[in-house]
Design an enzyme around this catalytic site. Structure first.
Site, PDB file in Angstrom:
ATOM      1  N   LYS B  81     -17.565  21.508  -4.950  1.00 36.59           N
ATOM      2  CA  LYS B  81     -18.158  20.268  -4.552  1.00 36.59           C
ATOM      3  C   LYS B  81     -18.058  19.546  -5.621  1.00 36.59           C
ATOM      4  O   LYS B  81     -17.832  19.594  -6.895  1.00 36.59           O
ATOM      5  CB  LYS B  81     -19.568  20.520  -4.336  1.00 36.59           C
ATOM      6  CG  LYS B  81     -20.151  21.354  -3.409  1.00 36.59           C
ATOM      7  CD  LYS B  81     -21.728  21.173  -3.272  1.00 36.59           C
ATOM      8  CE  LYS B  81     -22.197  22.314  -2.251  1.00 36.59           C
ATOM      9  NZ  LYS B  81     -21.945  21.977  -0.718  1.00 36.59           N
ATOM     10  N   GLY B 153     -30.685  23.312   1.129  1.00 37.13           N
ATOM     11  CA  GLY B 153     -31.780  24.019   0.354  1.00 37.13           C
ATOM     12  C   GLY B 153     -33.178  23.959   0.668  1.00 37.13           C
ATOM     13  O   GLY B 153     -33.981  24.443  -0.088  1.00 37.13           O
ATOM     14  N   GLY B 235     -25.806  28.036   2.585  1.00 39.51           N
ATOM     15  CA  GLY B 235     -25.902  27.727   1.042  1.00 39.51           C
ATOM     16  C   GLY B 235     -26.937  28.875   0.441  1.00 39.51           C
ATOM     17  O   GLY B 235     -26.575  29.676   0.075  1.00 39.51           O
TER      18      GLY B 235
END
Lengths: 190, 294
Positions: B81, B153, B235
């Site tokens: 990223k 998240g 993630g």
């Protein structure tokens, strides 16, 4: 003529589009029990580690070996080529282990080195747009394997009887000649 | 002539990831777990999004040493990223040889008005989007792959579902429009006209569209596939669960067999606890990562 495209992971829709363009009926297949009814099978590009693991998990590998033992044609592109190979350089694990070739994975480098170029493919075209994406190549072939194409002295397409494999992705072009060649193999085997 | 970095080669790379799972990892050991489980790629990070969220402060690209450690550990593609608009972080990632760059809202934006001009890179980019206009703006800038933003998240799938449903509904609407309505629709969506025309003609984006942001269980991954995602990013969901290896394998299988409910039931048995989630309503506006991007 019923062609299946192994649909566990990878560029499935692209192969179906090309097979239909070349005049076949093509369906995605995910289950072992769908395989015996097919006349030909395509193993698409994707990640060979993913496709290989999912094939083994549900016994699809056994079913495809049986399919091959009957002389029914199989066509693998990129990851499909790796899945077909008897030997994979740098690793002990193989997947279908059908084609008498030794393949080298990620042989042209990482994604930034991925490329496209025009190549002659024996029996298919004098000039074919070949798209290589983190592609493998064939380092060695057994005596019954016919080399169909080379790029910079490396083997990138080959045929062993009813098995066809390319390191590049004809399904990412609009040129259906490789798929038509495979359909002809299916016709001849019937 | 040999051509690298063409649109076909960049978009084609994403096509090869379809039906697969891309997993966030922070070291070589996690990368190997992901690869063995059947991930189609890994995203190399210093911290997973749940930890980035908890840490606060400015989140930047990962230490190149972490990225190289992951690249050396696995044979599957490695993504990394960069911050939105951070051209130089992207150039550094390209120089490192990563296979895909995620210009990501999970990191703190470096530019509050512009994204990176992704056309001039050889390496392909993936970008987040909440709706069709945002997706087509990113593709217009050169993105070769789109993913929903969701809410990273949180372990909460609701935002990814909303973004995927919004995009699919907008695609259906555009597909059914009369050609003379397209320019006004392009204006309303803030989308490039030529790309909107593509959507009208083909009924889909010109690039692959993955789900991301809140996938925590195999059922979440399967739900996103059912809603039309081409594949799934996970993630924090794997390495914040009680049993990462089991979760990783189960999510890979659930993505491949998303419409085989008996198999899903079997996969979900005895997995152990999923990551602890966050209710989106409890997040303040400034904690919602999806608001980042223009």
């Amino acid at each position: 003529m019923n062609i299946g495209v192994l649909a566990l992971q990878g560029a499935v829709a692209e192969h179906i589009r090309m097979l239909e363009k070349a005049g076949a009926r093509a369906i995605p297949v995910k289950r072992a029990e769908e395989i015996p009814a097919l006349d030909g099978l395509v193993i698409p590009g994707g990640e060979s580690t993913t496709i290989g693991r999912l094939m083994k998990k549900y016994g699809i590998d056994e079913e495809v070996r049986e399919f091959s033992a009957q002389g029914k044609p199989i066509f693998g592109t990129c990851a499909g080529l790796i899945v077909l190979a008897k030997r994979i350089a740098g690793q002990d694990e193989t997947y279908l282990g059908l084609m008498d070739i030794t393949v080298e994975r990620n042989a042209f480098g990482r994604q930034r080195e991925s490329f496209e170029t025009d190549l002659p493919v024996a029996g298919v075209a004098d000039r074919f747009r070949a798209v290589f994406i983190r592609a493998p190549y064939i380092r060695e072939v057994g005596e019954n394997v016919e080399v169909l194409s080379k790029f910079q002295d490396r083997i990138v397409a080959a045929r062993q009887g009813h098995l066809l494999a390319t390191a590049f992705h004809p399904e990412l072009t609009d040129d259906e000649r490789v798929h038509a060649y495979f359909l002809q193999m299916v016709n001849e085997s019937a | 002539m040999v051509e690298v970095g063409t649109t076909r080669v960049k978009r084609g790379m994403a096509e090869m990831q379809k039906g697969g799972v891309i997993m966030d990892v922070t070291n070589a050991e996690q990368a190997k777990i992901a690869e063995a489980a059947g991930a189609v790629a890994v995203m190399a990070l210093e911290r997973v999004p749940a930890d980035i969220r908890a840490a606060g402060g400015v989140a930047r690209m990962a230490d190149p040493r972490v990225i190289e450690e992951v690249m050396n550990a696995v044979s599957i593609p490695v993504m990394a990223k960069c911050r939105i608009g951070h051209y130089v972080e992207a150039k550094i990632l390209e120089a490192l040889g990563v296979d895909y760059i995620d210009e990501s809202e999970v990191l703190t934006p470096a530019d509050d008005r512009f994204h990176i001009n992704k056309h001039e890179f050889t390496v392909p980019f993936v970008c987040g989007a909440r709706d069709l206009g945002e997706a087509l703006r990113r593709i217009g800038e050169g993105a070769s792959m789109i993913r929903t933003k969701g809410e990273a998240g949180t372990g909460n799938i609701v935002e990814a579902v909303r973004h995927m449903r919004t995009m699919q509904a907008q695609i259906r609407k555009v597909q059914n429009m009369s050609p003379d309505e397209l320019m006004a629709e392009a204006k309303a969506l803030g989308a490039p006209y030529e790309l909107l025309k593509y959507v009208h003609e083909h009924g889909r984006l010109p690039v692959v569209n993955f789900a991301a942001g809140g996938v925590a269980t195999p059922a979440d991954a399967a739900l996103m596939m059912y809603l039309g995602a081409d594949g799934v990013f996970v993630g924090s969901g794997i390495f914040k669960s009680e049993n990462p290896e089991k979760y990783a394998r189960a999510i890979v299988e659930a993505t491949a067999h998303y419409d085989d409910y008996e198999r899903l039931a079997h996969l979900m048995k005895g997995l152990g606890g999923a990551m602890k989630g966050i209710d989106i309503a409890s997040l303040g506006e400034d904690q919602r990562l999806q608001e980042r991007g223009w």
